[in-house]
Design a protein around this motif. Structure first.
Motif, mmCIF file in Angstrom:
data_model
loop_
_atom_site.group_PDB
_atom_site.id
_atom_site.type_symbol
_atom_site.label_atom_id
_atom_site.label_comp_id
_atom_site.label_asym_id
_atom_site.label_seq_id
_atom_site.Cartn_x
_atom_site.Cartn_y
_atom_site.Cartn_z
ATOM 1 N N THR A 23 24.501 -21.883 82.021
ATOM 2 C CA THR A 23 25.105 -22.493 80.836
ATOM 3 C C THR A 23 24.999 -21.578 79.626
ATOM 4 O OG1 THR A 23 24.669 -24.720 81.660
ATOM 5 C CG2 THR A 23 25.040 -24.505 79.289
ATOM 6 N N VAL A 24 23.864 -20.885 79.483
ATOM 7 C CA VAL A 24 23.719 -19.929 78.372
ATOM 8 C C VAL A 24 24.848 -18.910 78.416
ATOM 9 C CG1 VAL A 24 22.307 -18.038 77.449
ATOM 10 C CG2 VAL A 24 21.222 -20.194 78.097
ATOM 11 N N HIS A 25 25.059 -18.323 79.576
ATOM 12 C CA HIS A 25 26.092 -17.288 79.698
ATOM 13 C C HIS A 25 27.496 -17.860 79.559
ATOM 14 C CE1 HIS A 25 23.494 -13.887 80.690
ATOM 15 N NE2 HIS A 25 22.726 -14.788 81.276
ATOM 16 N N ASP A 26 27.762 -18.951 80.238
ATOM 17 C CA ASP A 26 29.100 -19.553 80.180
ATOM 18 C C ASP A 26 29.454 -20.011 78.771
ATOM 19 O OD1 ASP A 26 29.262 -19.093 82.909
ATOM 20 O OD2 ASP A 26 28.965 -21.209 83.465
ATOM 21 N N SER A 27 28.493 -20.591 78.089
ATOM 22 C CA SER A 27 28.742 -21.071 76.726
ATOM 23 C C SER A 27 28.937 -19.919 75.757
ATOM 24 C CB SER A 27 27.581 -21.955 76.253
ATOM 25 O OG SER A 27 27.466 -23.093 77.047
ATOM 26 N N GLY A 28 28.202 -18.842 75.967
ATOM 27 C CA GLY A 28 28.398 -17.656 75.123
ATOM 28 C C GLY A 28 29.800 -17.092 75.275
ATOM 29 N N VAL A 29 30.257 -17.016 76.501
ATOM 30 C CA VAL A 29 31.625 -16.542 76.759
ATOM 31 C C VAL A 29 32.637 -17.492 76.124
ATOM 32 C CG1 VAL A 29 33.356 -16.158 78.575
ATOM 33 C CG2 VAL A 29 31.029 -15.260 78.843
ATOM 34 N N ALA A 30 32.418 -18.793 76.286
ATOM 35 C CA ALA A 30 33.343 -19.785 75.711
ATOM 36 C C ALA A 30 33.384 -19.672 74.188
ATOM 37 C CB ALA A 30 32.924 -21.195 76.132
ATOM 38 N N ALA A 31 32.228 -19.439 73.578
ATOM 39 C CA ALA A 31 32.185 -19.298 72.114
ATOM 40 C C ALA A 31 32.984 -18.081 71.665
ATOM 41 C CB ALA A 31 30.739 -19.187 71.641
ATOM 42 N N GLU A 33 35.419 -16.572 73.314
ATOM 43 C CA GLU A 33 36.843 -16.801 73.578
ATOM 44 C C GLU A 33 37.449 -17.713 72.519
ATOM 45 O OE1 GLU A 33 36.867 -18.241 77.599
ATOM 46 O OE2 GLU A 33 36.854 -16.211 78.438
ATOM 47 N N ALA A 34 36.724 -18.768 72.157
ATOM 48 C CA ALA A 34 37.228 -19.689 71.133
ATOM 49 C C ALA A 34 37.366 -18.979 69.791
ATOM 50 C CB ALA A 34 36.299 -20.896 71.008
ATOM 51 N N ARG A 35 36.410 -18.145 69.466
ATOM 52 C CA ARG A 35 36.457 -17.430 68.180
ATOM 53 C C ARG A 35 37.630 -16.470 68.121
ATOM 54 N NH1 ARG A 35 37.485 -16.728 63.880
ATOM 55 N NH2 ARG A 35 36.340 -15.516 62.353
ATOM 56 N N THR A 36 37.939 -15.826 69.233
ATOM 57 C CA THR A 36 39.074 -14.903 69.223
ATOM 58 C C THR A 36 40.397 -15.648 69.034
ATOM 59 O OG1 THR A 36 39.320 -14.900 71.628
ATOM 60 C CG2 THR A 36 37.918 -13.191 70.669
ATOM 61 N N LYS A 37 40.385 -16.954 69.328
ATOM 62 C CA LYS A 37 41.575 -17.793 69.122
ATOM 63 C C LYS A 37 41.508 -18.536 67.788
ATOM 64 C CE LYS A 37 41.982 -18.540 74.078
ATOM 65 N NZ LYS A 37 41.823 -19.493 75.185
ATOM 66 N N ASN A 38 40.530 -18.159 66.953
ATOM 67 C CA ASN A 38 40.313 -18.809 65.657
ATOM 68 C C ASN A 38 40.034 -20.305 65.781
ATOM 69 O OD1 ASN A 38 40.528 -16.481 64.033
ATOM 70 N ND2 ASN A 38 42.756 -16.568 64.216
ATOM 71 N N ASP A 39 39.454 -20.701 66.883
ATOM 72 C CA ASP A 39 39.076 -22.096 67.114
ATOM 73 C C ASP A 39 37.582 -22.237 66.824
ATOM 74 O OD1 ASP A 39 38.591 -24.661 67.969
ATOM 75 O OD2 ASP A 39 39.492 -24.397 69.961
ATOM 76 N N CYS A 40 37.287 -22.296 65.532
ATOM 77 C CA CYS A 40 35.884 -22.279 65.102
ATOM 78 C C CYS A 40 35.124 -23.521 65.545
ATOM 79 C CB CYS A 40 35.802 -22.105 63.588
ATOM 80 S SG CYS A 40 36.345 -20.470 63.063
ATOM 81 N N VAL A 44 31.710 -23.241 67.645
ATOM 82 C CA VAL A 44 30.436 -23.804 67.178
ATOM 83 C C VAL A 44 29.854 -24.744 68.231
ATOM 84 C CG1 VAL A 44 29.386 -25.339 65.454
ATOM 85 C CG2 VAL A 44 30.887 -23.481 64.722
ATOM 86 N N ASN A 45 30.684 -25.564 68.839
ATOM 87 C CA ASN A 45 30.207 -26.462 69.897
ATOM 88 C C ASN A 45 29.647 -25.676 71.085
ATOM 89 O OD1 ASN A 45 30.811 -28.824 68.515
ATOM 90 N ND2 ASN A 45 32.862 -28.968 69.369
ATOM 91 N N ALA A 46 30.321 -24.604 71.450
ATOM 92 C CA ALA A 46 29.850 -23.780 72.561
ATOM 93 C C ALA A 46 28.525 -23.104 72.208
ATOM 94 C CB ALA A 46 30.905 -22.740 72.936
ATOM 95 N N LEU A 47 28.396 -22.670 70.965
ATOM 96 C CA LEU A 47 27.140 -22.062 70.536
ATOM 97 C C LEU A 47 25.996 -23.075 70.559
ATOM 98 C CD1 LEU A 47 28.353 -19.809 67.604
ATOM 99 C CD2 LEU A 47 27.465 -19.055 69.829
ATOM 100 N N LYS A 48 26.292 -24.314 70.206
ATOM 101 C CA LYS A 48 25.277 -25.364 70.269
ATOM 102 C C LYS A 48 24.850 -25.592 71.716
ATOM 103 C CE LYS A 48 22.870 -28.999 68.947
ATOM 104 N NZ LYS A 48 21.455 -28.785 69.172
ATOM 105 N N GLN A 49 25.813 -25.642 72.633
ATOM 106 C CA GLN A 49 25.481 -25.788 74.056
ATOM 107 C C GLN A 49 24.638 -24.610 74.531
ATOM 108 O OE1 GLN A 49 29.346 -26.159 75.883
ATOM 109 N NE2 GLN A 49 29.173 -28.386 75.991
ATOM 110 N N MET A 50 24.992 -23.413 74.078
ATOM 111 C CA MET A 50 24.251 -22.219 74.466
ATOM 112 C C MET A 50 22.820 -22.297 73.944
ATOM 113 S SD MET A 50 25.171 -18.193 73.813
ATOM 114 C CE MET A 50 24.752 -18.191 72.085
#
Length: 70
Positions: A23-31, A33-40, A44-50
């Motif tokens: 989950t640490v790794h997957d959430s970091g990747v998701a964060a 990816e979301a940031r590169t799409k400007n989906d802050c 932030v939610n992915a970083l919280k999960q991480m």
């Protein structure tokens, strides 16, 4: 896998590391990816999960170290 598995797999809690570690790794990747799409919000939610998963990993590692010390 690796030295950690070889040295610590017999201790209680070792197998419970796998899910939060993933989950640490997957959430970091998701964060990222979301940031590169400007989906802050999603980032932030992915970083919280991480962060939550990282806390679980660290507490489990503490338990393994305690078991190994006994």
């Amino acid at each position: 896998e690796g030295d950690g598995s070889t040295k610590f797999s017999q201790y209680a809690g070792f197998t419970s590391l796998e899910a939060p570690h993933k989950t640490v790794h997957d959430s970091g990747v998701a964060a990222l990816e979301a940031r590169t799409k400007n989906d802050c919000s999603t980032a932030v939610n992915a970083l919280k999960q991480m962060e939550d998963a990282s806390v679980k990993v660290m507490s489990t590692l503490d338990e393994i170290v305690a078991s190994a010390s006994n």
